[in-house]
Design a protein around this motif. Structure first.
Motif, PDB file in Angstrom:
ATOM      1  N   GLU A 146       0.746  -1.098  -0.198  1.00  0.00           N
ATOM      2  CA  GLU A 146      -0.110  -0.131   0.062  1.00  0.00           C
ATOM      3  C   GLU A 146       0.896   1.303   0.049  1.00  0.00           C
ATOM      4  O   GLU A 146       2.075   1.173   0.201  1.00  0.00           O
ATOM      5  CB  GLU A 146      -0.627   0.342   1.198  1.00  0.00           C
ATOM      6  CG  GLU A 146       0.005   0.056   2.597  1.00  0.00           C
ATOM      7  CD  GLU A 146      -0.877   0.027   3.737  1.00  0.00           C
ATOM      8  OE1 GLU A 146      -1.799   0.957   4.127  1.00  0.00           O
ATOM      9  OE2 GLU A 146      -0.919  -0.906   4.504  1.00  0.00           O
ATOM     10  N   TRP A 149      -1.229   7.168   3.877  1.00  0.00           N
ATOM     11  CA  TRP A 149      -1.707   8.572   3.859  1.00  0.00           C
ATOM     12  C   TRP A 149      -0.558   9.340   3.936  1.00  0.00           C
ATOM     13  O   TRP A 149       0.237   9.410   4.671  1.00  0.00           O
ATOM     14  CB  TRP A 149      -2.697   9.047   5.030  1.00  0.00           C
ATOM     15  CG  TRP A 149      -4.093   8.164   4.966  1.00  0.00           C
ATOM     16  CD1 TRP A 149      -4.569   7.054   5.779  1.00  0.00           C
ATOM     17  CD2 TRP A 149      -4.952   8.526   3.899  1.00  0.00           C
ATOM     18  NE1 TRP A 149      -5.725   6.803   5.350  1.00  0.00           N
ATOM     19  CE2 TRP A 149      -6.337   7.630   4.282  1.00  0.00           C
ATOM     20  CE3 TRP A 149      -5.126   9.397   3.196  1.00  0.00           C
ATOM     21  CZ2 TRP A 149      -7.326   7.629   3.505  1.00  0.00           C
ATOM     22  CZ3 TRP A 149      -6.170   9.518   2.072  1.00  0.00           C
ATOM     23  CH2 TRP A 149      -7.307   8.856   2.711  1.00  0.00           C
ATOM     24  N   GLY A 168      -8.990  -4.165  -4.186  1.00  0.00           N
ATOM     25  CA  GLY A 168      -8.096  -3.148  -3.261  1.00  0.00           C
ATOM     26  C   GLY A 168      -7.323  -2.083  -4.264  1.00  0.00           C
ATOM     27  O   GLY A 168      -7.722  -1.877  -5.355  1.00  0.00           O
ATOM     28  N   ARG A 170      -7.207   1.021  -3.942  1.00  0.00           N
ATOM     29  CA  ARG A 170      -8.074   2.220  -4.464  1.00  0.00           C
ATOM     30  C   ARG A 170      -7.412   3.593  -4.033  1.00  0.00           C
ATOM     31  O   ARG A 170      -6.620   3.618  -2.921  1.00  0.00           O
ATOM     32  CB  ARG A 170      -9.477   2.246  -3.353  1.00  0.00           C
ATOM     33  CG  ARG A 170     -10.232   1.290  -3.454  1.00  0.00           C
ATOM     34  CD  ARG A 170     -11.597   1.292  -2.696  1.00  0.00           C
ATOM     35  NE  ARG A 170     -11.045   1.369  -1.159  1.00  0.00           N
ATOM     36  CZ  ARG A 170     -10.650   0.070  -0.588  1.00  0.00           C
ATOM     37  NH1 ARG A 170     -10.717  -1.308  -1.097  1.00  0.00           N
ATOM     38  NH2 ARG A 170     -10.487   0.284   0.748  1.00  0.00           N
ATOM     39  N   GLU A 172      -7.596   6.899  -2.684  1.00  0.00           N
ATOM     40  CA  GLU A 172      -8.356   7.869  -1.852  1.00  0.00           C
ATOM     41  C   GLU A 172      -7.963   9.181  -1.471  1.00  0.00           C
ATOM     42  O   GLU A 172      -6.792   9.150  -1.323  1.00  0.00           O
ATOM     43  CB  GLU A 172      -8.875   6.933  -0.567  1.00  0.00           C
ATOM     44  CG  GLU A 172      -9.224   5.585  -0.910  1.00  0.00           C
ATOM     45  CD  GLU A 172      -9.517   4.652   0.549  1.00  0.00           C
ATOM     46  OE1 GLU A 172     -10.086   3.531   0.149  1.00  0.00           O
ATOM     47  OE2 GLU A 172      -8.861   5.157   1.395  1.00  0.00           O
ATOM     48  N   ARG A 221      -4.034   8.411  -0.408  1.00  0.00           N
ATOM     49  CA  ARG A 221      -3.427   7.360   0.009  1.00  0.00           C
ATOM     50  C   ARG A 221      -3.652   6.166  -1.233  1.00  0.00           C
ATOM     51  O   ARG A 221      -4.749   6.652  -1.809  1.00  0.00           O
ATOM     52  CB  ARG A 221      -3.714   6.623   1.232  1.00  0.00           C
ATOM     53  CG  ARG A 221      -5.035   5.909   1.412  1.00  0.00           C
ATOM     54  CD  ARG A 221      -5.149   5.044   2.562  1.00  0.00           C
ATOM     55  NE  ARG A 221      -6.233   4.468   2.445  1.00  0.00           N
ATOM     56  CZ  ARG A 221      -6.842   3.262   3.355  1.00  0.00           C
ATOM     57  NH1 ARG A 221      -5.686   2.801   4.092  1.00  0.00           N
ATOM     58  NH2 ARG A 221      -7.978   2.806   3.361  1.00  0.00           N
ATOM     59  N   SER A 223      -4.873   2.247  -0.915  1.00  0.00           N
ATOM     60  CA  SER A 223      -5.272   1.303  -0.198  1.00  0.00           C
ATOM     61  C   SER A 223      -4.469  -0.206  -0.366  1.00  0.00           C
ATOM     62  O   SER A 223      -4.180  -0.161  -1.570  1.00  0.00           O
ATOM     63  CB  SER A 223      -6.722   1.009   0.177  1.00  0.00           C
ATOM     64  OG  SER A 223      -7.157   0.351  -1.178  1.00  0.00           O
TER      65      SER A 223
END
Length: 259
Positions: A146, A149, A168, A170, A172, A221, A223
């Motif tokens: 990942e 953030w 997954g 994603r 964001e 971020r 995910s």
């Protein structure tokens, strides 16, 4: 290889001021510009063929960092938003690994594409990094990996999605969560997000999509990847000034080498 071989110029008139101005306004208003199917399918297929073949040369690492990408601030407790840690884990290959014949190289170096990006981003001109690693990167995220953030240090980022996992990964984000230029870090807003009390926006995209994103004040971020298909993303990085190098410490952190 010309720009019209790589980019769907019938759909995206990147050589015209009218189209560039519309894109600039979109980026200014929304903080993000999304251009689906920007890359022609044949060239996307070429990039998809070369990218996994280079994956064994990628530098994989997992890092803990604050969302502000700054060292710990001892004036705050460890659980303060300035010090709370998230995890980023991915692999990366650098500019010097990208083939001279790659469509990514031709796109990055093309004057028409550079002028388009400069107008949209509000820059007078764009220049490659002076170091041999930082201009074009390809990122790989396997299952469970990942991008935590964070806020970007740069004013804008250019990405091209090459391969998309089935679950997954994603993208964001929350636009304008801080005002870095005024020194307003919005710790309470960041805390609410990290504690799960704020729902971010989700940006959906498919392979071949070019994205310009202003991440300096927009926290964002990717995910964790929840599939066995590796997420592959190209990052095209420019500078507004000539001769700029990524710092040696940043190169060691992100690439595991200096040259």
């Amino acid at each position: 290889m010309t720009i019209s071989d790589i980019v769907d110029v019938e759909r995206y008139h990147i050589d015209t001021s009218d189209f560039s101005d519309v894109c600039r306004q979109t980026l200014s208003e929304h903080g993000v510009l999304v251009l689906p199917e920007f890359i022609r399918p044949s060239k996307l297929a070429d990039i998809l063929t070369e990218s996994p073949a280079k994956q064994d040369q990628a530098y994989f690492c997992a890092q803990k960092h604050s969302v502000y990408l700054t060292p710990d601030d001892n004036t705050y407790p460890a659980d303060h938003p300035a010090n709370r840690k998230v995890i980023s884990s991915k692999g990366c290959i650098c500019d010097d690994v990208i083939d001279a014949s790659s469509p990514l190289r031709a796109l990055y170096d093309d004057p028409t594409f550079q002028r388009f990006i400069a107008v949209v981003a509000g820059e007078a001109a764009l220049h490659p990094y002076a170091d041999p690693l930082s201009s074009i990167n390809i990122h790989y995220a396997k299952r469970g990996q990942e991008l935590g953030w964070h806020f970007d240090n740069s004013s804008f980022a250019i990405t091209l999605l090459i391969q998309k996992p089935s679950a997954g990964s994603r993208f964001e984000y929350i636009k304008d969560l801080r005002d870095a230029d005024r020194g307003e870090m919005n710790y309470s807003g960041v805390r609410a997000l990290l504690d799960g009390h704020t729902a971010p926006d989700i940006l959906t995209m498919d392979p071949g999509t070019l994205v310009l994103f202003r991440g300096r004040n927009a926290i964002h971020r990717v995910s964790p990847n929840e599939s066995d298909t590796t997420r592959i993303l190209a990052v095209l990085a420019y500078n507004s000034k000539q001769g700029v190098e990524l710092s040696e410490s940043a190169r060691m952190t992100f690439y595991g080498r200096l040259s």
